[in-house]
Design a protein around this motif. Structure first.
Motif, PDB file in Angstrom:
ATOM      1  N   LEU A   6      -0.706  21.112 -58.325  1.00 29.27           N
ATOM      2  CA  LEU A   6      -1.200  20.737 -59.649  1.00 29.27           C
ATOM      3  C   LEU A   6      -2.243  19.629 -59.576  1.00 29.27           C
ATOM      4  O   LEU A   6      -3.205  19.627 -60.334  1.00 29.27           O
ATOM      5  N   LYS A   7      -2.073  18.703 -58.630  1.00 29.71           N
ATOM      6  CA  LYS A   7      -3.036  17.602 -58.528  1.00 29.71           C
ATOM      7  C   LYS A   7      -4.429  18.129 -58.175  1.00 29.71           C
ATOM      8  O   LYS A   7      -5.436  17.592 -58.634  1.00 29.71           O
ATOM      9  N   HIS A   8      -4.508  19.211 -57.393  1.00 29.05           N
ATOM     10  CA  HIS A   8      -5.810  19.788 -57.075  1.00 29.05           C
ATOM     11  C   HIS A   8      -6.407  20.474 -58.302  1.00 29.05           C
ATOM     12  O   HIS A   8      -7.621  20.374 -58.546  1.00 29.05           O
ATOM     13  N   LEU A   9      -5.570  21.166 -59.074  1.00 25.96           N
ATOM     14  CA  LEU A   9      -6.062  21.782 -60.318  1.00 25.96           C
ATOM     15  C   LEU A   9      -6.553  20.710 -61.280  1.00 25.96           C
ATOM     16  O   LEU A   9      -7.613  20.850 -61.885  1.00 25.96           O
ATOM     17  N   ARG A  10      -5.772  19.643 -61.427  1.00 24.07           N
ATOM     18  CA  ARG A  10      -6.174  18.554 -62.336  1.00 24.07           C
ATOM     19  C   ARG A  10      -7.498  17.935 -61.887  1.00 24.07           C
ATOM     20  O   ARG A  10      -8.363  17.637 -62.703  1.00 24.07           O
ATOM     21  N   SER A  11      -7.655  17.757 -60.591  1.00 20.50           N
ATOM     22  CA  SER A  11      -8.902  17.187 -60.071  1.00 20.50           C
ATOM     23  C   SER A  11     -10.085  18.094 -60.368  1.00 20.50           C
ATOM     24  O   SER A  11     -11.144  17.625 -60.797  1.00 20.50           O
ATOM     25  N   ALA A  12      -9.916  19.385 -60.154  1.00 27.36           N
ATOM     26  CA  ALA A  12     -11.012  20.332 -60.395  1.00 27.36           C
ATOM     27  C   ALA A  12     -11.391  20.378 -61.865  1.00 27.36           C
ATOM     28  O   ALA A  12     -12.577  20.378 -62.215  1.00 27.36           O
ATOM     29  N   VAL A  13     -10.406  20.399 -62.745  1.00 30.64           N
ATOM     30  CA  VAL A  13     -10.684  20.419 -64.186  1.00 30.64           C
ATOM     31  C   VAL A  13     -11.366  19.126 -64.605  1.00 30.64           C
ATOM     32  O   VAL A  13     -12.324  19.134 -65.384  1.00 30.64           O
ATOM     33  N   LEU A  14     -10.918  18.009 -64.072  1.00 29.56           N
ATOM     34  CA  LEU A  14     -11.532  16.716 -64.382  1.00 29.56           C
ATOM     35  C   LEU A  14     -12.988  16.676 -63.916  1.00 29.56           C
ATOM     36  O   LEU A  14     -13.874  16.225 -64.648  1.00 29.56           O
ATOM     37  N   ALA A  15     -13.249  17.179 -62.718  1.00 33.71           N
ATOM     38  CA  ALA A  15     -14.625  17.220 -62.203  1.00 33.71           C
ATOM     39  C   ALA A  15     -15.489  18.115 -63.081  1.00 33.71           C
ATOM     40  O   ALA A  15     -16.646  17.786 -63.373  1.00 33.71           O
ATOM     41  N   HIS A  16     -14.939  19.221 -63.503  1.00 33.89           N
ATOM     42  CA  HIS A  16     -15.664  20.149 -64.387  1.00 33.89           C
ATOM     43  C   HIS A  16     -16.006  19.462 -65.708  1.00 33.89           C
ATOM     44  O   HIS A  16     -17.135  19.560 -66.194  1.00 33.89           O
ATOM     45  N   ASN A  17     -15.044  18.732 -66.272  1.00 28.96           N
ATOM     46  CA  ASN A  17     -15.269  18.041 -67.546  1.00 28.96           C
ATOM     47  C   ASN A  17     -16.302  16.927 -67.424  1.00 28.96           C
ATOM     48  O   ASN A  17     -17.068  16.684 -68.351  1.00 28.96           O
ATOM     49  N   HIS A  18     -16.327  16.252 -66.278  1.00 28.95           N
ATOM     50  CA  HIS A  18     -17.262  15.142 -66.073  1.00 28.95           C
ATOM     51  C   HIS A  18     -18.604  15.585 -65.498  1.00 28.95           C
ATOM     52  O   HIS A  18     -19.584  14.852 -65.596  1.00 28.95           O
ATOM     53  N   GLY A  19     -18.625  16.757 -64.866  1.00 29.51           N
ATOM     54  CA  GLY A  19     -19.860  17.199 -64.221  1.00 29.51           C
ATOM     55  C   GLY A  19     -20.192  16.389 -62.982  1.00 29.51           C
ATOM     56  O   GLY A  19     -21.334  16.395 -62.513  1.00 29.51           O
ATOM     57  N   SER A  20     -19.198  15.696 -62.458  1.00 30.27           N
ATOM     58  CA  SER A  20     -19.431  14.810 -61.319  1.00 30.27           C
ATOM     59  C   SER A  20     -18.113  14.506 -60.624  1.00 30.27           C
ATOM     60  O   SER A  20     -17.130  14.151 -61.278  1.00 30.27           O
ATOM     61  N   PHE A  21     -18.121  14.633 -59.301  1.00 33.45           N
ATOM     62  CA  PHE A  21     -16.937  14.254 -58.534  1.00 33.45           C
ATOM     63  C   PHE A  21     -16.739  12.742 -58.604  1.00 33.45           C
ATOM     64  O   PHE A  21     -15.615  12.256 -58.708  1.00 33.45           O
ATOM     65  N   ARG A  22     -17.841  11.988 -58.532  1.00 31.52           N
ATOM     66  CA  ARG A  22     -17.742  10.529 -58.524  1.00 31.52           C
ATOM     67  C   ARG A  22     -17.139  10.014 -59.833  1.00 31.52           C
ATOM     68  O   ARG A  22     -16.218   9.200 -59.835  1.00 31.52           O
ATOM     69  N   LYS A  23     -17.646  10.492 -60.970  1.00 32.53           N
ATOM     70  CA  LYS A  23     -17.105  10.033 -62.261  1.00 32.53           C
ATOM     71  C   LYS A  23     -15.643  10.420 -62.404  1.00 32.53           C
ATOM     72  O   LYS A  23     -14.828   9.635 -62.890  1.00 32.53           O
ATOM     73  N   ALA A  24     -15.301  11.629 -61.987  1.00 31.94           N
ATOM     74  CA  ALA A  24     -13.919  12.091 -62.084  1.00 31.94           C
ATOM     75  C   ALA A  24     -13.015  11.270 -61.166  1.00 31.94           C
ATOM     76  O   ALA A  24     -11.926  10.857 -61.574  1.00 31.94           O
ATOM     77  N   SER A  25     -13.460  11.012 -59.944  1.00 31.47           N
ATOM     78  CA  SER A  25     -12.633  10.241 -59.004  1.00 31.47           C
ATOM     79  C   SER A  25     -12.475   8.800 -59.483  1.00 31.47           C
ATOM     80  O   SER A  25     -11.409   8.211 -59.307  1.00 31.47           O
ATOM     81  N   ASP A  26     -13.512   8.242 -60.094  1.00 29.75           N
ATOM     82  CA  ASP A  26     -13.406   6.889 -60.644  1.00 29.75           C
ATOM     83  C   ASP A  26     -12.362   6.826 -61.760  1.00 29.75           C
ATOM     84  O   ASP A  26     -11.629   5.852 -61.874  1.00 29.75           O
ATOM     85  N   GLN A  27     -12.300   7.882 -62.569  1.00 20.72           N
ATOM     86  CA  GLN A  27     -11.347   7.887 -63.686  1.00 20.72           C
ATOM     87  C   GLN A  27      -9.901   7.868 -63.197  1.00 20.72           C
ATOM     88  O   GLN A  27      -9.046   7.238 -63.800  1.00 20.72           O
ATOM     89  N   VAL A  28      -9.636   8.541 -62.103  1.00 24.99           N
ATOM     90  CA  VAL A  28      -8.263   8.585 -61.576  1.00 24.99           C
ATOM     91  C   VAL A  28      -8.050   7.598 -60.426  1.00 24.99           C
ATOM     92  O   VAL A  28      -7.013   7.631 -59.778  1.00 24.99           O
ATOM     93  N   THR A  29      -9.037   6.750 -60.208  1.00 22.50           N
ATOM     94  CA  THR A  29      -9.003   5.717 -59.160  1.00 22.50           C
ATOM     95  C   THR A  29      -8.600   6.266 -57.792  1.00 22.50           C
ATOM     96  O   THR A  29      -7.678   5.787 -57.151  1.00 22.50           O
ATOM     97  N   VAL A  30      -9.323   7.305 -57.397  1.00 22.24           N
ATOM     98  CA  VAL A  30      -9.162   7.912 -56.076  1.00 22.24           C
ATOM     99  C   VAL A  30     -10.507   7.793 -55.375  1.00 22.24           C
ATOM    100  O   VAL A  30     -11.555   7.914 -56.015  1.00 22.24           O
ATOM    101  N   ARG A  31     -10.491   7.550 -54.079  1.00 23.46           N
ATOM    102  CA  ARG A  31     -11.757   7.464 -53.347  1.00 23.46           C
ATOM    103  C   ARG A  31     -12.526   8.767 -53.492  1.00 23.46           C
ATOM    104  O   ARG A  31     -11.949   9.855 -53.459  1.00 23.46           O
TER     105      ARG A  31
END
Length: 166
Positions: A6-31
């Protein structure tokens, strides 16, 4: 049988919503590198490329859009399921789940609504449409929203206040 975390699905959906891996990773405080690797692992696991990567961000592929739309719906259903698990009938306290579009007054609402009884007040902050979906599915008891739409069957709508816009 393929198992997807589920964490991988959540990450992918978050990246899709942000249009950016960096913005999505910053939101969940993951490198960023860890976040990017988890998306790549998901893509390898399901056998499709979800995103076209560029210096400007990420954009979902056609197959990625289809997959991510379904994943987003699935994650909402899982979240609603997990929230409903807290609604056990043998609880010793009353429970009120309140849905809000904004957190501007969320801090004060718990103290305002406390009535001296053992009422557990849960505040859920979500976008307007999602709050209406949660009201329909009965995962929230009350929603306070800035605009009144047609309430679902069996629900009642009331205007709590009016504001003049200048």
């Amino acid at each position: 049988m393929r198992v997807v975390e589920l964490k991988h699905l959540r990450s992918a959906v978050l990246a899709h919503n942000h249009g950016s891996f960096r913005k999505a990773s910053d939101q969940v405080t993951v490198r960023h590198s860890t976040f990017s690797r988890s998306i790549a692992e998901l893509e390898r696991h399901i056998g499709i490329t979800l995103f076209v990567r560029s210096r400007k961000g990420v954009q979902a592929t056609v197959a990625g859009n289809r997959f991510l739309d379904r994943a987003s719906t699935l994650l909402k259903q899982i979240d609603a399921l997990l929230e409903s698990a807290n609604e056990a009938p043998d609880r010793s306290t009353d429970r009120l789940s309140l849905g809000l579009c904004t957190s501007s007054s969320a801090r004060n609402l718990q103290s305002i609504l406390a009535d001296g009884r053992q009422t557990e007040i849960s505040i859920v902050e979500k976008p307007l449409q999602e709050l209406y979906e949660r009201l329909r599915s009965r995962t929230v008891d009350i929603i306070i929203v800035p605009e009144m739409l047609r309430p679902p069957p069996g629900a009642e709508a009331r205007a709590l206040w009016h504001e003049r816009v200048l």
